[in-house]
Motif scaffolding. Structure first.
Motif, PDB file in Angstrom:
ATOM      1  N   VAL A  56       0.835  -1.200   0.000  1.00 12.85           N
ATOM      2  CA  VAL A  56       0.000   0.000   0.000  1.00 12.85           C
ATOM      3  C   VAL A  56       0.872   1.254   0.000  1.00 12.85           C
ATOM      4  N   LEU A  57       2.055   1.167   0.630  1.00 13.83           N
ATOM      5  CA  LEU A  57       2.972   2.310   0.624  1.00 13.83           C
ATOM      6  C   LEU A  57       3.382   2.678  -0.796  1.00 13.83           C
ATOM      7  N   ASN A  58       3.524   1.676  -1.657  1.00  9.66           N
ATOM      8  CA  ASN A  58       3.869   1.956  -3.051  1.00  9.66           C
ATOM      9  C   ASN A  58       2.758   2.743  -3.741  1.00  9.66           C
ATOM     10  N   ASP A  59       1.506   2.364  -3.435  1.00  7.42           N
ATOM     11  CA  ASP A  59       0.374   3.091  -4.018  1.00  7.42           C
ATOM     12  C   ASP A  59       0.325   4.530  -3.507  1.00  7.42           C
ATOM     13  N   ILE A  60       0.583   4.699  -2.207  1.00  4.57           N
ATOM     14  CA  ILE A  60       0.593   6.048  -1.636  1.00  4.57           C
ATOM     15  C   ILE A  60       1.713   6.873  -2.256  1.00  4.57           C
ATOM     16  N   SER A  61       2.869   6.244  -2.436  1.00  9.34           N
ATOM     17  CA  SER A  61       4.008   6.936  -3.038  1.00  9.34           C
ATOM     18  C   SER A  61       3.702   7.364  -4.468  1.00  9.34           C
ATOM     19  N   ASP A  62       2.995   6.505  -5.220  1.00  9.81           N
ATOM     20  CA  ASP A  62       2.628   6.856  -6.596  1.00  9.81           C
ATOM     21  C   ASP A  62       1.681   8.051  -6.627  1.00  9.81           C
ATOM     22  N   ILE A  63       0.714   8.069  -5.705  1.00  9.24           N
ATOM     23  CA  ILE A  63      -0.218   9.200  -5.646  1.00  9.24           C
ATOM     24  C   ILE A  63       0.526  10.481  -5.295  1.00  9.24           C
ATOM     25  N   LEU A  64       1.457  10.383  -4.342  1.00 10.47           N
ATOM     26  CA  LEU A  64       2.228  11.554  -3.940  1.00 10.47           C
ATOM     27  C   LEU A  64       3.076  12.070  -5.097  1.00 10.47           C
ATOM     28  N   THR A  65       3.683  11.162  -5.853  1.00 11.55           N
ATOM     29  CA  THR A  65       4.487  11.566  -7.011  1.00 11.55           C
ATOM     30  C   THR A  65       3.630  12.286  -8.046  1.00 11.55           C
ATOM     31  N   PHE A  66       2.427  11.771  -8.276  1.00 10.29           N
ATOM     32  CA  PHE A  66       1.511  12.419  -9.215  1.00 10.29           C
ATOM     33  C   PHE A  66       1.124  13.811  -8.731  1.00 10.29           C
ATOM     34  N   CYS A  67       0.834  13.927  -7.434  1.00  8.77           N
ATOM     35  CA  CYS A  67       0.437  15.226  -6.877  1.00  8.77           C
ATOM     36  C   CYS A  67       1.588  16.232  -6.940  1.00  8.77           C
ATOM     37  N   LYS A  68       2.818  15.748  -6.804  1.00  7.63           N
ATOM     38  CA  LYS A  68       3.974  16.645  -6.873  1.00  7.63           C
ATOM     39  C   LYS A  68       4.056  17.345  -8.219  1.00  7.63           C
ATOM     40  N   GLU A  69       3.581  16.670  -9.267  1.00 10.39           N
ATOM     41  CA  GLU A  69       3.620  17.265 -10.601  1.00 10.39           C
ATOM     42  C   GLU A  69       2.528  18.305 -10.791  1.00 10.39           C
ATOM     43  N   GLN A  70       1.522  18.298  -9.905  1.00  7.93           N
ATOM     44  CA  GLN A  70       0.405  19.217 -10.043  1.00  7.93           C
ATOM     45  C   GLN A  70       0.570  20.461  -9.170  1.00  7.93           C
ATOM     46  N   ILE A  71       1.020  20.273  -7.928  1.00  3.50           N
ATOM     47  CA  ILE A  71       1.165  21.390  -6.998  1.00  3.50           C
ATOM     48  C   ILE A  71       2.474  21.240  -6.243  1.00  3.50           C
ATOM     49  N   ASN A  72       2.766  22.226  -5.432  1.00  2.00           N
ATOM     50  CA  ASN A  72       3.979  22.192  -4.625  1.00  2.00           C
ATOM     51  C   ASN A  72       3.928  21.010  -3.661  1.00  2.00           C
ATOM     52  N   PRO A  73       4.925  20.112  -3.678  1.00  2.00           N
ATOM     53  CA  PRO A  73       4.898  18.941  -2.790  1.00  2.00           C
ATOM     54  C   PRO A  73       4.904  19.311  -1.316  1.00  2.00           C
ATOM     55  N   ARG A  74       5.338  20.534  -0.993  1.00  2.00           N
ATOM     56  CA  ARG A  74       5.340  20.964   0.402  1.00  2.00           C
ATOM     57  C   ARG A  74       3.934  20.974   0.975  1.00  2.00           C
ATOM     58  N   PHE A  75       2.949  21.402   0.170  1.00  2.00           N
ATOM     59  CA  PHE A  75       1.573  21.473   0.650  1.00  2.00           C
ATOM     60  C   PHE A  75       1.058  20.091   1.050  1.00  2.00           C
ATOM     61  N   ILE A  76       1.356  19.088   0.224  1.00  2.00           N
ATOM     62  CA  ILE A  76       0.860  17.736   0.494  1.00  2.00           C
ATOM     63  C   ILE A  76       1.526  17.158   1.734  1.00  2.00           C
ATOM     64  N   SER A  77       2.842  17.328   1.834  1.00  2.00           N
ATOM     65  CA  SER A  77       3.567  16.772   2.978  1.00  2.00           C
ATOM     66  C   SER A  77       3.122  17.416   4.283  1.00  2.00           C
ATOM     67  N   VAL A  78       2.910  18.734   4.269  1.00  2.00           N
ATOM     68  CA  VAL A  78       2.454  19.419   5.480  1.00  2.00           C
ATOM     69  C   VAL A  78       1.048  18.963   5.852  1.00  2.00           C
ATOM     70  N   LEU A  79       0.198  18.751   4.851  1.00  2.00           N
ATOM     71  CA  LEU A  79      -1.152  18.253   5.119  1.00  2.00           C
ATOM     72  C   LEU A  79      -1.103  16.885   5.798  1.00  2.00           C
ATOM     73  N   LEU A  80      -0.273  15.980   5.281  1.00  2.00           N
ATOM     74  CA  LEU A  80      -0.139  14.658   5.889  1.00  2.00           C
ATOM     75  C   LEU A  80       0.458  14.761   7.292  1.00  2.00           C
ATOM     76  N   TYR A  81       1.468  15.600   7.436  1.00  2.00           N
ATOM     77  CA  TYR A  81       2.137  15.758   8.732  1.00  2.00           C
ATOM     78  C   TYR A  81       1.165  16.259   9.793  1.00  2.00           C
ATOM     79  N   MET A  82       0.411  17.315   9.473  1.00  2.00           N
ATOM     80  CA  MET A  82      -0.529  17.876  10.444  1.00  2.00           C
ATOM     81  C   MET A  82      -1.652  16.897  10.767  1.00  2.00           C
ATOM     82  N   SER A  83      -2.127  16.180   9.753  1.00  2.00           N
ATOM     83  CA  SER A  83      -3.229  15.235   9.972  1.00  2.00           C
ATOM     84  C   SER A  83      -2.795  14.088  10.875  1.00  2.00           C
ATOM     85  N   LEU A  84      -1.620  13.530  10.595  1.00  2.00           N
ATOM     86  CA  LEU A  84      -1.149  12.401  11.399  1.00  2.00           C
ATOM     87  C   LEU A  84      -0.822  12.828  12.827  1.00  2.00           C
ATOM     88  N   ARG A  85      -0.234  14.016  12.993  1.00  2.00           N
ATOM     89  CA  ARG A  85       0.043  14.497  14.350  1.00  2.00           C
ATOM     90  C   ARG A  85      -1.252  14.800  15.095  1.00  2.00           C
TER      91      ARG A  85
END
Length: 269
Positions: A56-85
């Motif tokens: 499942v981590l591979n699938d999540i990584s693929d989605i993250l890679t796709f999102c990086k091409e659309q918007i700044n990857p910082r936004f996605i990582s911060v969203l995941l970081y804040m949600s998990l914390r």
């Protein structure tokens, strides 16, 4: 009011009980497999998903890679970081998760989270992405640019394009129509100056030559239907430059009898 179906009634009771318990306690709560089937598989037409499976981590990584091409990857990582914390996960677990899917480092996530929460939202949303070399290469290929040999090309390559021909005709027409305004030279054995018959216009002709060391790359990016200047080298160079004035006060190029005879020996035709 009609009675609710048994599964819907049970699901509503579960949601109500969990909402009450979540208010009373901050402990992390997970769904049981039975609850998940009731909530997510009411019709039994959706396959079970084992979220703890490493694939499942591979699938999540693929989605993250796709999102990086659309918007700044910082936004996605911060969203995941804040949600998990927010859900109670430790920073070590979050760091391990972000690393495994190729996200931004946890230190960077925390820095931008601090800016978002305690400072300015506009500062957080500033997009400071820098395109990678690989991305720029893909863009060049989309424009049909080719990485080809850095060799000398014919000077006339691309000179017959429609826009080039049109510009050349306009350029030549401009000088032909104003020929009587220029100082010119006769094409005789002994050239003489021609004096303009109207208000004179003095032409200034600039010419230069650059001599380089010859340190060149084997290939370069070249646009189709274009003839870029030949790259003679990247090292030191010597440039000779001069301006010729089309006026009787300035000399025009000529050869002495001896120079002319030697030139005929080298270039008889």
């Amino acid at each position: 009011m009609p009675k609710l179906a048994r599964q819907k009634s049970h699901a509503r009771q579960l949601n109500y009980r969990r909402s009450i318990e979540s208010i009373k306690s901050n402990d992390t709560e997970t769904f049981s497999s039975e609850d998940e089937k009731i909530l997510f598989h009411p019709g039994g037409d959706i396959d079970d998903i084992n979220f703890s499976n490493g694939s499942v981590l591979n699938d999540i990584s693929d989605i993250l890679t796709f999102c990086k091409e659309q918007i700044n990857p910082r936004f996605i990582s911060v969203l995941l970081y804040m949600s998990l914390r927010h859900l109670g996960h430790t920073w070590r677990d979050v760091d391990s998760f972000l690393t495994s899917i190729g996200g931004t480092t946890i230190k960077t996530c925390h820095k931008w989270t601090n800016i978002l929460v305690n400072k300015d939202f506009d500062e957080f949303t500033i997009d400071e992405r820098v395109r990678s070399v690989e991305s720029c290469r893909l863009d060049l290929r989309r424009f049909s640019v080719k990485f080809t040999a850095n060799s000398s090309r014919p000077y006339f390559l691309g000179h017959e394009r429609e826009d080039v021909v049109k510009h050349r005709q306009e350029f030549v027409k401009y000088f032909i129509e104003r020929e009587q305004h220029f100082y010119t030279i006769t094409n005789d054995a002994v050239p003489q100056w021609r004096i303009p018959t109207t208000v004179p216009t003095i032409l200034l002709c600039h010419d230069e030559s650059t001599y380089k060391c010859g340190e060149i790359t084997a290939k370069r990016w070249i646009m189709p239907d274009n003839a870029p200047f030949y790259n003679k080298g990247r090292g030191r160079s010597i440039m000779c430059s001069d301006v010729l004035v089309m006026h009787t006060s300035g000399p025009f190029f000529s050869l002495t009898e001896k120079e002319y005879s030697e030139a005929l020996k080298t270039y008889p035709n």
